[in-house]
Design a protein around this motif. Structure first.
Motif, PDB file in Angstrom:
ATOM      1  N   PRO A 119      35.160 -14.412  17.965  1.00 16.19           N
ATOM      2  CA  PRO A 119      34.454 -14.706  19.183  1.00 16.19           C
ATOM      3  C   PRO A 119      34.845 -15.997  20.118  1.00 16.19           C
ATOM      4  O   PRO A 119      35.319 -16.681  19.340  1.00 16.19           O
ATOM      5  N   SER A 120      34.974 -15.560  21.445  1.00 19.35           N
ATOM      6  CA  SER A 120      35.769 -16.560  22.074  1.00 19.35           C
ATOM      7  C   SER A 120      34.751 -17.728  22.249  1.00 19.35           C
ATOM      8  O   SER A 120      35.444 -18.710  22.765  1.00 19.35           O
ATOM      9  N   GLY A 121      33.368 -17.707  22.212  1.00 18.40           N
ATOM     10  CA  GLY A 121      32.634 -18.386  22.559  1.00 18.40           C
ATOM     11  C   GLY A 121      32.439 -18.788  23.898  1.00 18.40           C
ATOM     12  O   GLY A 121      31.882 -19.960  24.426  1.00 18.40           O
ATOM     13  N   GLN A 122      33.117 -18.019  24.866  1.00 14.94           N
ATOM     14  CA  GLN A 122      33.160 -18.085  26.145  1.00 14.94           C
ATOM     15  C   GLN A 122      32.226 -17.296  27.112  1.00 14.94           C
ATOM     16  O   GLN A 122      31.733 -16.294  26.571  1.00 14.94           O
ATOM     17  N   GLU A 123      31.945 -17.818  28.108  1.00 13.11           N
ATOM     18  CA  GLU A 123      31.008 -16.767  29.353  1.00 13.11           C
ATOM     19  C   GLU A 123      31.908 -15.705  29.539  1.00 13.11           C
ATOM     20  O   GLU A 123      33.285 -15.735  29.807  1.00 13.11           O
ATOM     21  N   LYS A 124      31.464 -14.222  29.698  1.00 12.06           N
ATOM     22  CA  LYS A 124      32.218 -13.193  30.185  1.00 12.06           C
ATOM     23  C   LYS A 124      32.532 -13.418  31.524  1.00 12.06           C
ATOM     24  O   LYS A 124      31.775 -14.117  32.449  1.00 12.06           O
ATOM     25  N   ASN A 125      33.956 -13.032  32.074  1.00  6.35           N
ATOM     26  CA  ASN A 125      34.207 -12.993  33.149  1.00  6.35           C
ATOM     27  C   ASN A 125      35.050 -11.841  33.499  1.00  6.35           C
ATOM     28  O   ASN A 125      35.017 -10.745  32.818  1.00  6.35           O
ATOM     29  N   ASP A 126      35.305 -11.440  34.750  1.00  9.08           N
ATOM     30  CA  ASP A 126      36.154 -10.432  35.389  1.00  9.08           C
ATOM     31  C   ASP A 126      37.501 -10.433  35.413  1.00  9.08           C
ATOM     32  O   ASP A 126      38.087  -9.729  36.442  1.00  9.08           O
ATOM     33  N   LYS A 127      38.245 -11.410  34.935  1.00 13.98           N
ATOM     34  CA  LYS A 127      39.665 -11.530  35.059  1.00 13.98           C
ATOM     35  C   LYS A 127      40.338 -10.415  34.564  1.00 13.98           C
ATOM     36  O   LYS A 127      39.926  -9.830  33.726  1.00 13.98           O
ATOM     37  N   THR A 128      41.324  -9.953  35.400  1.00 13.72           N
ATOM     38  CA  THR A 128      42.222  -8.993  34.823  1.00 13.72           C
ATOM     39  C   THR A 128      42.838  -9.442  33.600  1.00 13.72           C
ATOM     40  O   THR A 128      43.636 -10.319  33.468  1.00 13.72           O
ATOM     41  N   PHE A 129      42.939  -8.446  32.686  1.00 12.25           N
ATOM     42  CA  PHE A 129      43.581  -8.418  31.148  1.00 12.25           C
ATOM     43  C   PHE A 129      45.230  -8.356  31.493  1.00 12.25           C
ATOM     44  O   PHE A 129      45.448  -8.029  32.486  1.00 12.25           O
ATOM     45  N   GLY A 130      45.771  -8.993  30.364  1.00 13.34           N
ATOM     46  CA  GLY A 130      47.122  -8.846  30.371  1.00 13.34           C
ATOM     47  C   GLY A 130      47.908  -7.503  30.084  1.00 13.34           C
ATOM     48  O   GLY A 130      48.315  -6.998  28.985  1.00 13.34           O
ATOM     49  N   PHE A 131      47.709  -6.521  31.140  1.00 12.89           N
ATOM     50  CA  PHE A 131      48.189  -5.120  30.769  1.00 12.89           C
ATOM     51  C   PHE A 131      49.816  -5.320  31.054  1.00 12.89           C
ATOM     52  O   PHE A 131      50.450  -5.858  31.726  1.00 12.89           O
ATOM     53  N   HIS A 132      50.489  -4.401  30.047  1.00 13.36           N
ATOM     54  CA  HIS A 132      51.705  -4.514  29.831  1.00 13.36           C
ATOM     55  C   HIS A 132      52.216  -3.152  29.184  1.00 13.36           C
ATOM     56  O   HIS A 132      51.459  -2.362  28.630  1.00 13.36           O
ATOM     57  N   GLN A 133      53.373  -2.710  29.457  1.00 13.44           N
ATOM     58  CA  GLN A 133      53.936  -1.739  28.430  1.00 13.44           C
ATOM     59  C   GLN A 133      54.792  -2.560  27.259  1.00 13.44           C
ATOM     60  O   GLN A 133      55.131  -3.656  27.510  1.00 13.44           O
ATOM     61  N   ASP A 134      55.033  -1.863  26.221  1.00  8.81           N
ATOM     62  CA  ASP A 134      55.663  -2.554  25.199  1.00  8.81           C
ATOM     63  C   ASP A 134      57.440  -2.760  25.264  1.00  8.81           C
ATOM     64  O   ASP A 134      58.063  -2.118  26.051  1.00  8.81           O
ATOM     65  N   SER A 135      57.851  -3.473  24.528  1.00 11.07           N
ATOM     66  CA  SER A 135      59.306  -3.624  24.271  1.00 11.07           C
ATOM     67  C   SER A 135      60.019  -4.506  25.600  1.00 11.07           C
ATOM     68  O   SER A 135      61.227  -4.529  25.450  1.00 11.07           O
ATOM     69  N   GLY A 136      59.343  -5.323  26.113  1.00 11.58           N
ATOM     70  CA  GLY A 136      60.078  -6.509  26.783  1.00 11.58           C
ATOM     71  C   GLY A 136      61.124  -6.054  27.782  1.00 11.58           C
ATOM     72  O   GLY A 136      60.941  -5.118  28.646  1.00 11.58           O
ATOM     73  N   ARG A 137      62.379  -6.555  27.374  1.00  9.90           N
ATOM     74  CA  ARG A 137      63.481  -6.172  28.407  1.00  9.90           C
ATOM     75  C   ARG A 137      63.771  -4.848  28.527  1.00  9.90           C
ATOM     76  O   ARG A 137      64.568  -4.402  29.486  1.00  9.90           O
ATOM     77  N   VAL A 138      63.476  -4.191  27.429  1.00 12.44           N
ATOM     78  CA  VAL A 138      63.697  -2.641  27.555  1.00 12.44           C
ATOM     79  C   VAL A 138      63.244  -2.202  28.866  1.00 12.44           C
ATOM     80  O   VAL A 138      64.069  -1.116  29.499  1.00 12.44           O
ATOM     81  N   ASN A 139      62.058  -2.417  29.264  1.00 12.54           N
ATOM     82  CA  ASN A 139      61.665  -1.732  30.540  1.00 12.54           C
ATOM     83  C   ASN A 139      62.538  -2.328  31.842  1.00 12.54           C
ATOM     84  O   ASN A 139      62.521  -1.862  32.589  1.00 12.54           O
ATOM     85  N   ILE A 140      63.325  -3.268  31.708  1.00  9.52           N
ATOM     86  CA  ILE A 140      64.189  -4.042  32.824  1.00  9.52           C
ATOM     87  C   ILE A 140      65.483  -3.355  32.694  1.00  9.52           C
ATOM     88  O   ILE A 140      65.828  -3.071  33.688  1.00  9.52           O
ATOM     89  N   GLU A 141      66.005  -3.336  31.398  1.00  8.32           N
ATOM     90  CA  GLU A 141      67.573  -2.969  31.348  1.00  8.32           C
ATOM     91  C   GLU A 141      67.836  -1.623  31.174  1.00  8.32           C
ATOM     92  O   GLU A 141      69.038  -1.243  31.266  1.00  8.32           O
ATOM     93  N   MET A 142      66.731  -0.894  30.999  1.00 10.21           N
ATOM     94  CA  MET A 142      67.285   0.667  30.454  1.00 10.21           C
ATOM     95  C   MET A 142      66.979   1.387  31.861  1.00 10.21           C
ATOM     96  O   MET A 142      65.780   1.526  32.471  1.00 10.21           O
TER      97      MET A 142
END
Ligand code: AKG
Length: 278
Positions: free
Chosen positions: A105-128
């Motif tokens: 539990p974060s113990g924090q108030e709920k907020n509406d910030k965008t979560f950290g959406f990503h695709q997996d595999s880091g540099r693969v997505n740039i270099e391929m």
């Protein structure tokens, strides 16, 4: 591998769902007894990390957990799951990455910030260079705690987003991308997801610690993404599990495998020949 595992082979409907949506949900993949044993191990590790200084209000990301307990090892070639993984990726695969996450539990108030959406595999997505990006790998997430309600640190996904190279993020990073949903599932559920599916962790605004195990399977020519110190387990493992744990005759065997490199291929030739191309 016992051929009875083929009762869990990927069905055509599951293949279609995975291809179109980028994920697949399997309820009751783990029995309540398995959930209990795995949870006890996650709790043990989590508590030891806290004793060693991990902040009890932040999520614990702990990779390379397979050697920590035989119940983790047994899921590497789990009969209900692995047939679906090879049904999607084929036989030239191994476990390239595994991590556990405990989100208190974060113990924090709920907020509406965008979560950290990503695709997996880091540099693969740039270099391929290709569009859409290649699948290459998938993860199986085993949920151990009850996240059947939102706000419990759910895994968030954008269904069908796996063929997109970019995801539109809301202005000022407020709110979630269009189409994003929390995955709400009971303990024991396994969620298969394509590495390209746009996904995110989210804060836990409930009072239940979220516990998940992630098993990443990919082609044998992909490098491990964590230390994967599993080599000492090779000798006591059966041939298909040994393949999943990264054993190979030599480096060339990652690219041009012989039967000794990929026991899964020989097994499939005998028991599921339609899965063997050439
Ligand atoms: O913790 C989560 O729900 C997300 C995990 C994640 O982003 C990942 O495995 O790549």
């Amino acid at each position: 591998m016992n051929p009875s595992c083929l009762q869990y082979a990927l069905t055509e409907e599951e293949r279609r769902t995975f291809n179109e949506q980028g994920y697949l949900i399997m309820e009751n993949a783990l029995s309540p007894e398995q959930v209990e044993i795995l949870t006890a191990q996650v709790d043990r590790i989590y508590e030891s990390k806290i004793e060693n200084g991990h902040d009890s209000k932040t999520a614990l990301f702990y990779p390379n957990f397979i050697p920590d307990h035989h119940s983790f090892l047994e899921l590497v070639d789990y009969e209900k799951i692995l047939p679906k993984v090879w049904g999607i990726l084929g036989w030239n695969i191994y476990l390239y990455h595994a991590h556990m996450i405990a989100t208190p539990p974060s113990g924090q108030e709920k907020n509406d910030k965008t979560f950290g959406f990503h695709q997996d595999s880091g540099r693969v997505n740039i270099e391929m260079e290709s569009h859409p990006r290649p699948r290459l790998s998938l993860k199986v997430a085993y949920f151990l705690s009850d996240i059947s309600e939102p706000d419990r640190g759910n895994f968030w996904i954008v269904p069908g987003s796996h063929l997109k190279d970019n995801l539109e993020i809301p202005k000022n990073r407020e709110g979630q991308p269009e189409g994003a949903i929390p995955v709400c599932v009971k303990p024991g559920t396994a969620v298969f997801f394509d590495r390209r599916l746009w996904h995110a962790a989210s804060p836990n605004w409930s009072d239940i610690t979220r516990k998940v195990l992630f098993y990443g399977y990919g082609y044998r020519w992909i490098r491990t993404k964590d230390d994967m110190t599993v080599q000492h387990l090779w000798e006591s493992s059966d041939p298909i599990r040994r393949q999943m744990l990264g054993a190979s005759v030599n480096c060339n065997g990652h690219y041009s495998p012989t039967d000794a490199d990929v026991p899964l291929r020989a097994w499939l030739k005998e028991h599921q020949p339609e899965m063997v191309d050439k």
